[in-house]
Each structure stands twice: as C-alpha cells, then as structure tokens.
Enzyme design. Structure first.
Site, mmCIF file in Angstrom:
data_model
loop_
_atom_site.group_PDB
_atom_site.id
_atom_site.type_symbol
_atom_site.label_atom_id
_atom_site.label_comp_id
_atom_site.label_asym_id
_atom_site.label_seq_id
_atom_site.Cartn_x
_atom_site.Cartn_y
_atom_site.Cartn_z
ATOM 1 N N LYS A 154 0.850 -1.190 0.000
ATOM 2 C CA LYS A 154 0.000 0.000 0.000
ATOM 3 C C LYS A 154 0.882 1.236 0.000
ATOM 4 O O LYS A 154 1.509 1.565 1.006
ATOM 5 C CB LYS A 154 -0.909 0.044 1.238
ATOM 6 C CG LYS A 154 -1.947 1.145 1.127
ATOM 7 C CD LYS A 154 -2.408 1.695 2.456
ATOM 8 C CE LYS A 154 -1.603 2.860 2.947
ATOM 9 N NZ LYS A 154 -1.685 4.100 2.149
ATOM 10 N N GLY A 207 6.811 4.899 8.671
ATOM 11 C CA GLY A 207 5.980 6.093 8.808
ATOM 12 C C GLY A 207 6.147 6.690 10.187
ATOM 13 O O GLY A 207 7.196 6.536 10.820
ATOM 14 N N GLU A 210 3.502 7.485 15.788
ATOM 15 C CA GLU A 210 2.123 7.359 16.307
ATOM 16 C C GLU A 210 1.377 6.247 15.563
ATOM 17 O O GLU A 210 0.769 5.372 16.177
ATOM 18 C CB GLU A 210 1.349 8.685 16.128
ATOM 19 C CG GLU A 210 1.880 9.856 16.906
ATOM 20 C CD GLU A 210 3.225 10.380 16.385
ATOM 21 O OE1 GLU A 210 3.515 10.229 15.178
ATOM 22 O OE2 GLU A 210 4.000 10.922 17.196
ATOM 23 N N GLU A 229 9.763 0.953 10.822
ATOM 24 C CA GLU A 229 10.772 2.008 10.622
ATOM 25 C C GLU A 229 10.060 3.324 10.884
ATOM 26 O O GLU A 229 9.205 3.734 10.096
ATOM 27 C CB GLU A 229 11.317 1.987 9.188
ATOM 28 C CG GLU A 229 12.009 0.711 8.768
ATOM 29 C CD GLU A 229 13.336 0.469 9.473
ATOM 30 O OE1 GLU A 229 13.763 1.320 10.281
ATOM 31 O OE2 GLU A 229 13.934 -0.590 9.225
ATOM 32 N N GLU A 356 10.386 15.635 15.743
ATOM 33 C CA GLU A 356 10.721 15.421 14.338
ATOM 34 C C GLU A 356 9.930 16.431 13.502
ATOM 35 O O GLU A 356 8.703 16.409 13.482
ATOM 36 C CB GLU A 356 10.336 13.993 13.907
ATOM 37 C CG GLU A 356 10.699 13.711 12.468
ATOM 38 C CD GLU A 356 10.453 12.270 12.053
ATOM 39 O OE1 GLU A 356 9.401 11.724 12.412
ATOM 40 O OE2 GLU A 356 11.327 11.703 11.379
HETATM 41 P P1 NDP Z 1 1.796 8.135 8.532
HETATM 42 O O1 NDP Z 1 2.502 7.362 9.548
HETATM 43 O O2 NDP Z 1 0.415 8.605 8.796
HETATM 44 O O3 NDP Z 1 1.688 7.296 7.133
HETATM 45 C C1 NDP Z 1 2.574 6.306 6.714
HETATM 46 C C2 NDP Z 1 1.779 5.219 5.973
HETATM 47 O O4 NDP Z 1 0.881 4.585 6.886
HETATM 48 C C3 NDP Z 1 0.896 5.746 4.854
HETATM 49 O O5 NDP Z 1 0.859 4.798 3.800
HETATM 50 C C4 NDP Z 1 -0.455 5.847 5.535
HETATM 51 O O6 NDP Z 1 -1.544 5.847 4.661
HETATM 52 C C5 NDP Z 1 -0.449 4.618 6.391
HETATM 53 N N1 NDP Z 1 -1.396 4.651 7.501
HETATM 54 C C6 NDP Z 1 -1.900 5.738 8.150
HETATM 55 N N2 NDP Z 1 -2.762 5.355 9.112
HETATM 56 C C7 NDP Z 1 -2.807 4.004 9.084
HETATM 57 C C8 NDP Z 1 -3.519 3.029 9.847
HETATM 58 N N3 NDP Z 1 -4.338 3.359 10.829
HETATM 59 N N4 NDP Z 1 -3.331 1.717 9.545
HETATM 60 C C9 NDP Z 1 -2.492 1.352 8.569
HETATM 61 N N5 NDP Z 1 -1.818 2.230 7.799
HETATM 62 C C10 NDP Z 1 -1.949 3.540 8.069
HETATM 63 O O7 NDP Z 1 2.699 9.329 8.135
HETATM 64 P P2 NDP Z 1 2.227 10.734 7.561
HETATM 65 O O8 NDP Z 1 2.263 10.608 6.110
HETATM 66 O O9 NDP Z 1 0.939 11.194 8.124
HETATM 67 O O10 NDP Z 1 3.354 11.678 8.119
HETATM 68 C C11 NDP Z 1 3.257 12.208 9.431
HETATM 69 C C12 NDP Z 1 4.616 12.329 10.064
HETATM 70 O O11 NDP Z 1 5.166 11.013 10.190
HETATM 71 C C13 NDP Z 1 5.652 13.061 9.256
HETATM 72 O O12 NDP Z 1 5.540 14.429 9.413
HETATM 73 C C14 NDP Z 1 6.909 12.482 9.837
HETATM 74 O O13 NDP Z 1 7.189 13.120 11.053
HETATM 75 C C15 NDP Z 1 6.550 11.047 10.062
HETATM 76 N N6 NDP Z 1 6.934 10.174 8.948
HETATM 77 C C16 NDP Z 1 8.053 9.434 9.058
HETATM 78 C C17 NDP Z 1 8.454 8.657 8.001
HETATM 79 C C18 NDP Z 1 9.683 7.846 8.064
HETATM 80 O O14 NDP Z 1 10.285 7.572 7.020
HETATM 81 N N7 NDP Z 1 10.081 7.378 9.235
HETATM 82 C C19 NDP Z 1 7.734 8.602 6.744
HETATM 83 C C20 NDP Z 1 6.532 9.381 6.737
HETATM 84 C C21 NDP Z 1 6.177 10.129 7.815
HETATM 85 P P3 NDP Z 1 -2.126 7.216 4.018
HETATM 86 O O15 NDP Z 1 -1.712 7.142 2.630
HETATM 87 O O16 NDP Z 1 -3.607 7.153 4.169
HETATM 88 O O17 NDP Z 1 -1.529 8.343 4.765
#
Ligand code: NDP
Length: 453
Positions: A154, A207, A210, A229, A356
């Site tokens: 996904k 991601g 949280e 990660e 972050e």
């Molecule tokens: P998220 O953690 O929300 O999203 C990462 C992935 O998880 C996306 O594909 C998202 O889908 C999916 N997701 C969201 N909610 C759920 C759920 N309940 N169950 C399963 N999958 C889910 O990151 P954000 O994009 O909202 O970014 C927010 C913050 O997270 C950033 O500002 C940064 O601080 C951090 N981040 C860190 C990353 C890293 O590489 N460590 C990468 C991205 C973000 P959807 O497409 O719907 O969002």
C-alpha cells in the site's frame, strides 16, 4: 468508487487521478496473494532468482519514466528521483542472490539428526510512506519476494504513482499474477485491512511513530510479525578536531535532502563549543548554496514539501520569534516551498529541538567534551541515524558505541546503505531491513528431527 487526485507539489497542478482500493477489494487481493504464494514458494530458487533479475531489468529499462513520475507526483528533484529508481533496481539485484542461498542447518542430536528449513512467512503487507515512495517499497518488496513470500503493498495515498508502475513492471518481467500487488488507498482502509486480515502474516511499516504504535497493537491481536521504521531526530556531532570545513559543507545535505522529509535527517547539529563560530561561518554559505527550485531542472538539489498541510506543520516550528540564524532560498509563487532554515541558539526543551519536524529546519547547539556530546545525542526518544565528525579514531569508535542509534556514519553524511542493516533504536522502530540478513525477516525457521535408530 472513490478517487484521489495526485498533485504536483512544485506547481500545485493535478497530475493524475487514482482509484482508491476499498476494504472488500483489499480482502480479495490478499486472498489472491495467498493463492499465488503457495505456487511462488515452490518456484525453484534459481528460477525465482531469474525472475527477480528480470524484474530489476524492467525497472532499469524504465528508470527515466519512473523518475519523471516521482518528480511530478512527489516533487523530488530529477537527479534524486533517478537515483531512487536506480535503487529499486539495485535492491532487486542484491536480493536476487538470496533464493539460492537460503541454507538450513544440520544439527547433531541423540537418536538421529535435525535439519532446519527457512520457510517463507506467506503474505506480507507493506505500508509505505510518501517521503521515499520507491526506495522504501523496494526494501520490503525485494527480500520478501526472494524469501518466497507474496507481497501486497500500500503506497501512501498522496504518492502512489511510481509504486503502481513498479507493480506493472513486475508483471511484464514475468512475476506470476498475485505475487506482487500494489493497492493505492487510504491507511485507514487498505492499511488497516492488511493489519487485520489473518492471511497477512507480516507487516512492514515505515511512517510516523504514532501510526506505528497503532499498527503494533493491531498486529499484537494476531501475533503478526512486524517490522517498524519510524521517526528520527538524529544528531550530527562535530568535534573540534574534525575537518570542520567538510563537516559544514556536507551538513545541509545530511538534513535538507528530500527537503528534510527524511527519517534519517540529521536535524540536530551538535558542535564542540570551541569551533562553533568557525562552523557557523562555514555553514551559512553552505546552506545558502543549496539549489532549491524546479525539480525538473537537472541541477536542483532541493524541491518543495509534499503538501500545503505539511508546509504549515513545518512552519509551525519557526514561529515569529524563533531564533533564525540564517536561511537559504526558496522560489515564490505556486508550490509548497520552504527555505532551508537554521535555528540557533535553541533551548533543549524547544519543540524544534526535540520533535521530528520532517522539513528543512535544523538546530545548531554547542557541547563541551565527548560525554556531553553523547548524552545530548541520546536525549531523545528516537535513535535512527547520526553522523560523527572527528580525526581521532578512538573517539570515533567510543562515540559511535555510546550513541543509541541504529545507523551511524563517521566523517560522512551518508545514512542508508542497502548492503548494511537499517533500522532504529528506541522509538525509531523495531527490526532491521536491508543488508545480507534481511531475507531472514520474511522466513520462519522450522526444525525437522529425523530418527536414525
Ligand atoms: P503516517 O505514519 O500517517 O503514514 C505512513 C503510511 O501509513 C501511509 O501509507 C499511511 O496511509 C499509512 N497509515 C496511516 N494510518 C494508518 C492506519 N491506521 N493503519 C495502517 N496504515 C496507516 O505518516 P504521515 O504521512 O501522516 O506523516 C506524518 C509524520 O510522520 C511526518 O511528518 C513524519 O514526522 C513522520 N513520517 C516518518 C516517516 C519515516 O520515514 N520514518 C515517513 C513518513 C512520515 P495514508 O496514505 O492514508 O496516509
């Protein structure tokens, strides 16, 4: 049928409309994957390896197309996007060597012998973020496929285009239907089904911390395997005995790469107090020299942020009386631009220092001595990346051993290397990706006792 319109972050113009996968369609895809996996695990290791090499060759033949899609859909500078597409090819090639090397053990036991087999887990769900849509997809996809798992991926809702194309290239390369599927959609729909569906035996999530916590508790209900990660707030530690010129010249690239939307961003620069003034004098032209602008231009180093909402989030850390030491440039007009920004001095409890930001904002803070450098670097719930600059080999090793983080570089701003294990300490994650052992994370060890008496 719901859709999502991908927006070009550099122009704010629509790029493409994508149909979002529903919960029912996700379930159907998982069931197809489970059926396909039963055949895939029995494909002879050499043939599985050949198919992965054919997949890598397809990606290689479409590097420019993939890079252009990423530039349009995610705003990545074309040079960076080309490198990212090349990484998908390289990671596939690296793990194409694995199927023929999945050896078990022979263990002498009383009354017979015991042999072990590395059995593929089954269906693996990859939940990919928007910041590096291609590399992060490949880090889970390639070793899982090599291990004999089927993959349902996904991509992030905002950045699905390259993953969808890579899914098509897999089929063109000859991977059997159902072995690798890409489901564009929402985390709350597709992501959640992957976590909840009993036929998905492992989740690989990259991601936010949280959402990672929610996924971990969802997986706990099924005792589902999990690699996480998550976020980072990594330190770039510069000692007075270092090549301060090189440390300052590379510091912008350790944090402003991908406009700071990088979990490995070294967003806290810690500088030994005796060279702070020299370092800041060198850092200013280095930051102002970062070429921010049109991502389609070959010499652009930094593009826009992913969305208007994310830009507002980044900007919230640089309030009106924030201690802005200096800034780089950013284009005016359409696009989610934000200039490289250096904050100094910052209080150790300020959100810009502790949280972050995931944008092009870095703090600079002085320290005195090794012990203070280590304790400041470790004063964070995160532990993902980091750099150490010193000409003293003993100090480099002492500090590297003292910093609680998964990926360090000494006298270098590099972070992820696909030949070496990647992952976080503390709240930065769980488990390791990449490196020679990554395939193990997609297998279970089975032991079989064979009686000889
Ligand atoms: P998220 O953690 O929300 O999203 C990462 C992935 O998880 C996306 O594909 C998202 O889908 C999916 N997701 C969201 N909610 C759920 C759920 N309940 N169950 C399963 N999958 C889910 O990151 P954000 O994009 O909202 O970014 C927010 C913050 O997270 C950033 O500002 C940064 O601080 C951090 N981040 C860190 C990353 C890293 O590489 N460590 C990468 C991205 C973000 P959807 O497409 O719907 O969002």
């Amino acid at each position: 049928m719901s859709t999502y319109t991908v927006i070009n972050p550099a122009t704010e113009q629509p790029v493409q409309q994508v149909t979002l996968t529903s919960a029912e369609e996700t379930d159907a895809a998982i069931e197809r994957a489970a059926t396909a996996q039963r055949r895939w695990r029995n494909v002879a290791p050499g043939d599985r390896a050949k198919l992965l090499r054919a997949f890598a060759a397809q990606v290689d033949a479409h590097i420019e197309e993939l890079a252009a899609l990423e530039t349009a859909g995610s705003g990545h500078p074309s040079g960076a996007a080309t490198w990212e597409a090349g990484q998908v090819r390289d990671v596939l090639m690296y793990y194409s060597a694995a199927p023929e090397r999945m050896f078990g053990k022979q263990i002498p036991v009383p009354g017979g012998l015991d042999v072990t087999f590395a059995e593929p887990l089954g269906v693996v769900g990859l939940i990919v973020p928007w910041n590096f849509p291609m590399p992060i997809l490949s880090w889970g996809m390639a070793p899982a496929l090599a291990a004999g798992c089927a993959v349902v991926a996904k991509p992030a809702e905002m950045t699905p285009l390259t993953a969808i194309r890579i899914g098509e290239l897999a089929l063109q390369a000859g991977l059997p239907e159902g072995v690798f599927q890409v489901l564009p959609g929402k985390g709350s729909v597709v992501g959640q089904r992957l976590v909840e569906h009993p036929l998905v035996r492992k989740i690989v999530f990259t991601g936010s911390t949280e959402v990672g916590q929610q996924i971990m508790s969802g997986c706990a209900r099924h005792i589902k395997r999990l690699t996480l990660e998550l976020g980072g707030k990594s330190a770039n530690i510069v000692f007075a005995d270092a090549d301060v010129e090189k440390a300052a010249a590379t510091a912008p690239y350790a944090v402003f790469d991908n406009a700071g939307q990088d979990c490995c961003a070294r967003s806290r620069i810690l500088v030994e107090a005796s060279v702070l003034d020299k370092f800041m004098a060198l850092l200013e032209p280095a930051v102002q020299g970062v070429r921010v602008g049109d991502p389609t231009a070959a010499d652009t180093e930094m593009g826009p942020l992913i969305s208007a909402a994310h830009r507002a989030h980044v900007a919230s850390y640089v309030h009106a009386d924030a201690p802005v030491a200096f800034r780089g440039s950013a284009p005016q007009g359409p696009g989610y631009w934000y200039p490289p920004t250096v904050l100094a001095p910052v209080a150790a409890d300020s959100p810009a220092y502790t949280q972050e930001i995931f944008g092009p904002v870095v703090t600079v803070t002085p320290f005195t001595g090794e012990d203070e450098a280590i304790s400041m670097a470790n004063d964070s719930p995160y532990g993902l990346s980091g750099s150490i600059w010193t000409s003293n080999v003993g100090r480099a090793i002492r500090v590297a051993r003292g910093v609680e983080t998964g990926n360090l570089s000494v006298n270098s701003h590099s972070s992820v290397r696909y030949w070496t294990p990647f992952g976080g300490f503390k709240q930065s994650g769980l488990g390791r990706e990449l490196g020679p052992d990554a395939v193990d994370a997609f297998t279970e060890i089975k032991n079989v006792f064979i009686a000889t008496e």
